[in-house]
Design a protein around this motif. Structure first.
Motif, PDB file in Angstrom:
ATOM      1  N   ALA A  94       0.978  -0.904   0.009  1.00 32.16           N
ATOM      2  CA  ALA A  94       0.147  -0.370   0.045  1.00 32.16           C
ATOM      3  C   ALA A  94       0.558   1.320   0.304  1.00 32.16           C
ATOM      4  CB  ALA A  94      -0.572  -0.466   1.419  1.00 32.16           C
ATOM      5  N   VAL A  96       0.668   5.668   0.752  1.00 31.56           N
ATOM      6  CA  VAL A  96       0.297   6.556   1.208  1.00 31.56           C
ATOM      7  C   VAL A  96       0.059   8.243   0.053  1.00 31.56           C
ATOM      8  CG1 VAL A  96      -0.860   8.032   3.553  1.00 31.56           C
ATOM      9  CG2 VAL A  96      -0.246   5.659   3.637  1.00 31.56           C
ATOM     10  N   LYS A 113      -4.704   6.260   1.559  1.00 29.98           N
ATOM     11  CA  LYS A 113      -3.905   5.028   1.109  1.00 29.98           C
ATOM     12  C   LYS A 113      -4.579   4.140   0.428  1.00 29.98           C
ATOM     13  CE  LYS A 113      -3.415   1.446   4.308  1.00 29.98           C
ATOM     14  NZ  LYS A 113      -3.287   0.526   6.037  1.00 29.98           N
ATOM     15  N   ARG A 119      -2.538  -6.732  -2.137  1.00 31.26           N
ATOM     16  CA  ARG A 119      -2.237  -6.646  -1.430  1.00 31.26           C
ATOM     17  C   ARG A 119      -2.547  -7.485   0.229  1.00 31.26           C
ATOM     18  NH1 ARG A 119      -1.723  -6.394   4.186  1.00 31.26           N
ATOM     19  NH2 ARG A 119      -1.850  -4.070   5.810  1.00 31.26           N
ATOM     20  N   MET A 198      -8.337   9.988   4.200  1.00 30.39           N
ATOM     21  CA  MET A 198      -8.330   9.353   6.045  1.00 30.39           C
ATOM     22  C   MET A 198      -7.819  11.297   6.319  1.00 30.39           C
ATOM     23  SD  MET A 198      -5.597   7.071   7.087  1.00 30.39           S
ATOM     24  CE  MET A 198      -5.552   5.847   5.884  1.00 30.39           C
ATOM     25  N   TYR A 200      -5.358  14.082   7.551  1.00 31.13           N
ATOM     26  CA  TYR A 200      -3.546  13.977   7.194  1.00 31.13           C
ATOM     27  C   TYR A 200      -3.176  13.865   8.614  1.00 31.13           C
ATOM     28  CZ  TYR A 200       0.819  15.263   6.046  1.00 31.13           C
ATOM     29  OH  TYR A 200       2.258  15.583   5.528  1.00 31.13           O
ATOM     30  N   ILE A 201      -2.496  13.197   9.054  1.00 35.85           N
ATOM     31  CA  ILE A 201      -1.734  13.979  10.447  1.00 35.85           C
ATOM     32  C   ILE A 201      -0.238  14.239  10.404  1.00 35.85           C
ATOM     33  CG2 ILE A 201      -0.812  13.051  12.615  1.00 35.85           C
ATOM     34  CD1 ILE A 201      -3.405  12.212  12.228  1.00 35.85           C
ATOM     35  N   ASN A 249       3.010   1.177  13.715  1.00 38.24           N
ATOM     36  CA  ASN A 249       1.537   1.825  13.800  1.00 38.24           C
ATOM     37  C   ASN A 249       1.190   2.515  14.260  1.00 38.24           C
ATOM     38  OD1 ASN A 249       1.195   0.261  11.000  1.00 38.24           O
ATOM     39  ND2 ASN A 249       0.353  -1.580  12.403  1.00 38.24           N
ATOM     40  N   LEU A 251       1.018   7.203  14.930  1.00 38.07           N
ATOM     41  CA  LEU A 251       1.904   8.101  14.801  1.00 38.07           C
ATOM     42  C   LEU A 251       2.491   8.806  15.613  1.00 38.07           C
ATOM     43  CD1 LEU A 251      -0.179   8.914  11.118  1.00 38.07           C
ATOM     44  CD2 LEU A 251       2.375   7.314  11.677  1.00 38.07           C
ATOM     45  N   ILE A 260      -3.089   4.141  13.330  1.00 44.02           N
ATOM     46  CA  ILE A 260      -3.432   3.591  11.960  1.00 44.02           C
ATOM     47  C   ILE A 260      -3.308   2.509  11.933  1.00 44.02           C
ATOM     48  CG2 ILE A 260      -2.470   6.121  11.605  1.00 44.02           C
ATOM     49  CD1 ILE A 260       0.463   4.597  10.304  1.00 44.02           C
TER      50      ILE A 260
END
Ligand SMILES: Nc1ncnc2c1ncn2[C@@H]1O[C@H](COP(=O)(O)OP(=O)(O)O)[C@@H](O)[C@H]1O
Ligand SMILES: [Mg+2]
Length: 339
Positions: A94, A96, A113, A119, A198, A200-201, A249, A251, A260
């Motif tokens: 995947a 992002v 994503k 996948r 989704m 975004y951070i 996983n 952030l 995430i």
């Protein structure tokens, strides 16, 4: 729990091969999926993105470009975004992307994503995570059609496509549920056959790093450890175990954390390995924080969180899932009676 059990948890992906159980009775609850009103013909959006992709800030390779057009075309068409600014992380399975959203979205940046077509094909022992889970289509509807369920069980080409979409649909639905429950996760915006949009951070310069790349001060480490544990608890209360939780996983951005990556999430009461998977999540989190100077008792903590919600350590298997014709199921039933 002794060290053999601990080894079991870590080795689980390599070794587990449990008898399959039947599907959960389908729930007919309506999905609140963003795309539910869309018609199939509107789902591609290929033409408009194809005409504009050359003007995007991020210039994908030719192969990647086709993959992006087919995965994100529908969202571009619906004006979720107007530019792709950069690839945040590219992987074999995947990638992002950071996208500049259209004005009407209400936030300036969003994350997309996008999954590789295969996948989920190589996901080890995927049945462990699928146990007790309804198969859902990407629009969030539960798959009831016998032909489709059969194709998935047989892993025909069509079945594999449905399984792929089902993992993605499951990740999106899990994110919706957890966001509603108040967990610290990116807000899910929309999902399609091959991508999730989704929150975004990060900012325009850099995306939030994952916790495994960060060294924390001891005060901050203690605060964040407690926050992660709080999140594990919120998820459990909402009926979800992340099932692949670790510092990779999570952030980290401006002193806050976001969990995430949810395709493997499981339900604590509908999976016979739930407690062991839960322990593994807690253990991996504790391992990272131990490296940051926060010492804890991972197994004691897992036990405490689990029992606090009235769950049993050896959760009973609902007789609905046991097949009296199968020796291993009969054994499980007898064992359950004794515990
Ligand atoms: N909402 C987000 N905002 C910023 N970066 C993200 C976001 N979601 C994922 N990422 C980045 O993309 C990477 C891959 O995403 P993830 O969901 O973990 O997929 P996978 O591990 O299956 O490739 C993450 O490690 C993180 O660096
Ligand atoms: Mg990940």
């Amino acid at each position: 729990m002794n060290s053999n059990n601990l080894d079991d948890i870590n080795e689980m992906d390599e070794t587990m091969d449990l008898p399959r159980v039947r599907h959960t009775p389908p729930s007919r609850k309506k999905s609140t999926h963003v795309l539910k009103k869309m018609t199939r013909s509107a789902l591609t959006g290929w033409d408009s993105i194809a005409a504009n992709i050359k003007n995007f800030t991020y210039q994908p390779s030719r192969h990647e470009s086709e993959w992006l057009m087919s995965s994100l075309g529908e969202f571009y068409d619906q004006r979720w975004f107007e530019d792709i600014l950069m690839m945040v992380k590219g992987g074999k399975e995947a990638s992002v992307y950071l996208c500049r959203s259209s004005v009407q979205v209400g936030v300036p940046l969003i994350a997309a994503k996008v999954y590789r077509p295969r996948r989920f094909r190589n996901l080890k022992n995927d049945h462990i995570y699928r146990e007790g889970r309804s198969q859902v289509e990407t629009d969030g509807k539960i798959i009831l059609d016998d032909g489709k369920l059969h194709a998935m069980a047989q892993k025909t080409r069509f079945g594999m496509e449905l399984l792929h979409e089902s993992w993605l649909g499951h990740e999106y639905k899990t994110m919706e549920l957890l966001a509603k429950a108040g967990a610290d996760i990116p807000r899910p915006y929309a999902s399609g056959a091959n991508a999730i949009l989704m929150q975004y951070i990060g900012d325009e310069v850099a995306a939030a790093p994952t916790l495994n790349t960060i060294s924390l001060s001891s005060t901050e480490a203690r605060v964040l450890f407690e926050r992660v544990v709080h999140n594990i608890d919120v998820c459990l209360k909402a009926g979800r175990i992340h099932a692949d939780l670790s510092a990779y996983n999570i952030l980290y951005w401006q002193g806050e954390i976001s969990l995430i990556d949810f395709p493997q999430a499981i339900h604590p009461d509908e999976n016979r390995n739930a407690y062991r998977i839960f322990q593994r999540d807690v253990l991996r989190v504790c391992e990272y924080f131990a490296g940051q100077g926060v010492h804890s008792d991972p197994l004691g903590l897992a036990r405490q969180l689990w029992l606090a919600q009235g769950r049993r350590i050896a959760p009973e298997i609902d007789p609905l899932y046991l097949d009296p014709e199968k020796r291993e199921d009969r054994r499980a039933w007898e064992k359950q009676g004794r515990s």
